[in-house]
Every structure is written in structure tokens, then in C-alpha cells.
Scaffold this active site. Structure first.
Site, short mmCIF file in Angstrom:
data_model
loop_
_atom_site.label_atom_id
_atom_site.label_comp_id
_atom_site.label_asym_id
_atom_site.label_seq_id
_atom_site.Cartn_x
_atom_site.Cartn_y
_atom_site.Cartn_z
N LYS A 52 0.83 -1.20 0.00
CA LYS A 52 0.00 0.00 0.00
C LYS A 52 0.87 1.25 0.00
CE LYS A 52 -3.90 -2.12 2.41
NZ LYS A 52 -4.55 -2.36 3.70
N GLN A 110 -5.66 -2.10 9.50
CA GLN A 110 -5.30 -3.35 8.83
C GLN A 110 -5.81 -4.55 9.62
OE1 GLN A 110 -3.74 -3.76 5.80
NE2 GLN A 110 -4.21 -5.92 6.11
N ASP A 160 -12.00 2.06 3.39
CA ASP A 160 -12.31 0.65 3.13
C ASP A 160 -13.78 0.47 2.76
OD1 ASP A 160 -10.23 -1.17 3.07
OD2 ASP A 160 -10.06 -1.30 5.25
#
Length: 304
Positions: free
Chosen positions: A53, A97, A120
Site C-alpha cells: 500500500k 489493517q 475501506d
């Protein structure tokens, strides 16, 4: 042989759109978008994903802010960090995460993120906006899959779509996005009666259950489009022999390494039946990060 739906190539196209969007912001005198990633503990796969990322952020000009916490971090400390990031005007997107270490409540953490910074797309408010068909931050993986299908000219209107999997991360939002595009959608799962027969009805089959090689070629309607969201590590020789019977090169790789990645669909078998298939790896995986950075730019460009 089916057409290969190259997720990596499409992810590169998506990232180029993001890069140009960041450049446009800078040209208007605005700062680069900023994505805060919260990593708790030492899960090796999570560390790899976070590095990927960060590399993608650097590629498109997004500022990556990493916050690493030890596995022993209490819930209150994680919540306090999320609160600080929510209040920070220099942070546009927040990603916690997963998986979190044992003892931490992932839903509590995800629901604590401001919906405006929920890149997300997992917050109940953003899920509700999707259900209502209203603009909002959409879950990255299904959103990027829809982009891939659109790029390849798959006309979803009137198609019979089967989504195999019912998670809040992929299955349910994927079904809603397909409905938005006028597909007729069935959500199937582990308790669906005669699952192979249900899958064989699909003009578009989306597999997202996390079971290596579950979907056999005989489950696929001839000419169907197959999107394989699963990424599974296979270490069992008997399972590998069954899954890769039609992929000798993959079987050789397994025998050499003792482990190999595969999807939920038996790729070699699907290629003989379907009209188009996403590979694993190189299919949906790269799209998820591209979708995340697309959402980060969208969050940064929101008014207010």
C-alpha cells in the site's frame, strides 16, 4: 480458451487516474491526499500488504502515514488513536489493517472510523448509502471488480449473476453493486442447497468464499464470466493434486515449493469453459489497493 481478465493491468489504469487526480489537486494549490494506516501486531501477511500500500501511495503521490502498535495494545488505546486521526484535518483516509490481534474488537475499531474517512467502505453508514444507491465510499474490492468488468465491456443488464459468499467486505456489497447495474443477483453460500447447480445458472459468477479450488469447471455455465476473489495458500499435496490437475505448471510449482497460491475457482478448468476469467494471483488482488487509493482521493475531494 477463455479471455484472461488481467487485474494487474487494470489496477495500473486505475492508479494512473488517481495519479492525475492528485496532480490536479496540487495544481490547484491543495495538498496531496493523506492515508493513515494503522497496523497492530506482527502478522507477516499484514506487513507485506501495508508495504504494498505504501509503495502504491508513493507511485500516485498520496501521502502514506503509518501507525504501528504492538500486539498487546488495549482496545482503548487503539480507539484513542482512531479518534485522533478522525479529528486530524491533515488525514483524509483511515485504514485499520485486519486481522487484529486476539483481544481486539475489529468491528468496534472499524465502526469508530469517521464515515468520511472510511476508505475501506466498511462503516455501516457507507454500507447504508450503498444499499440506498446514494454516493459514498464503496468497499474497495467489489468496486474495483465492477470497474474491471466495465473496462472489458461486460454488459450487466439482465445478466444472471451468482455471488458465492456473503461477507460484508465482498459478497453483500458486490451483490448490491450488481443490482445497481440491473443484473439479476443470487447470493449463494456454504448452506445453499445444490450449490453446483446454482453456480451453473450464472452468466456471471463471483467467487468470494476463501476455499481453495472449491468451484470446479463443471460448476461453470459455458461462456460465463468468472471473477475469482479468493486468495488461498495451498499446502496439502492431495488438495493440490485435485485443484491443479489441469494446470501442470502450477502443480510443478507446488511440488518445488511445497505451497502455492490459488483462488476459489479451479483456474485451469474454468479457462476451458468460461468466456473470461480472473487469474490468481494477478486478478482481483491488485485491484483492491487500486480501489483503496481511488477511495482516498475521493475522500480528500469531498466538500467540507
Amino acid at each position: 480458451m477463455a479471455t484472461i481478465l488481467d487485474g494487474k493491468a487494470h489496477a495500473d489504469r486505475m492508479l494512473e487516474v488517481v495519479r492525475r487526480g492528485v496532480e490536479a489537486r496540487l495544481a490547484r494549490g491543495r495538498r496531496a491526499p493523506a492515508l493513515a494506516v494503522v497496523l497492530v501486531g506482527d502478522d507477516p501477511a499484514s506487513h507485506v500488504y501495508v508495504r504494498n500500500k505504501a509503495a502504491a501511495c508513493a507511485k500516485v503521490g498520496i501521502t502514506s502515514l503509518e501507525h504501528r502498535l504492538p500486539a498487546e495494545t488495549p482496545q482503548a488505546e487503539l480507539d484513542a488513536l482512531i479518534d485522533r486521526l478522525n479529528a486530524d484535518p491533515a488525514v483524509d483516509g483511515i485504514l485499520v489493517q485486519l486481522p487484529l490481534p486476539k483481544g481486539l474488537d475489529s468491528k468496534e475499531a472499524l465502526h469508530r472510523i469517521s464515515p468520511a474517512k472510511d476508505v475501506d467502505g466498511f462503516h455501516p453508514m457507507n454500507q447504508g448509502l450503498l444499499l440506498e444507491g446514494l454516493p459514498g465510499l464503496r468497499p474497495c474490492t467489489p468496486s474495483a471488480c465492477m470497474s474491471l468488468l466495465a473496462h472489458h465491456g461486460v454488459d450487466l443488464k439482465g445478466l444472471r449473476a451468482v455471488v458465492l459468499g456473503r461477507s460484508e467486505i465482498v459478497g453483500k456489497p458486490m451483490a448490491l453493486m450488481l443490482l445497481e447495474q440491473h443484473a439479476t443477483v443470487t447470493i449463494a453460500h456454504s448452506r445453499t442447497k445444490d450449490l453446483p447447480a446454482v453456480c451453473r445458472e450464472a452468466d456471471l459468477l463471483v467467487a468470494a468464499v476463501g476455499r481453495a479450488g472449491l468451484v470446479e469447471g463443471s460448476w461453470i455455465k459455458p461462456g460465463a464470466v468468472v471473477v475469482d476473489v479468493g486468495i488461498n495458500r495451498v499446502e496439502d499435496p492431495d488438495l493440490a493434486a485435485r485443484i491443479f490437475a489441469s494446470e501442470p505448471k502450477k502443480l510443478e510449482a507446488f511440488q518445488a515449493k511445497g505451497a502455492v497460491l490459488c483462488g476459489d475457482v479451479r483456474y485451469g478448468e474454468a479457462m476451458q469453459v468460461a468466456s473470461a476469467v480472473t487469474p490468481v494471483p494477478g486478478g482481483v488482488g491488485p485491484l483492491t489497493i487500486a480501489g483503496l487509493l481511488t477511495n482516498t482521493l475521493q475522500a480528500a475531494n469531498q466538500p467540507g
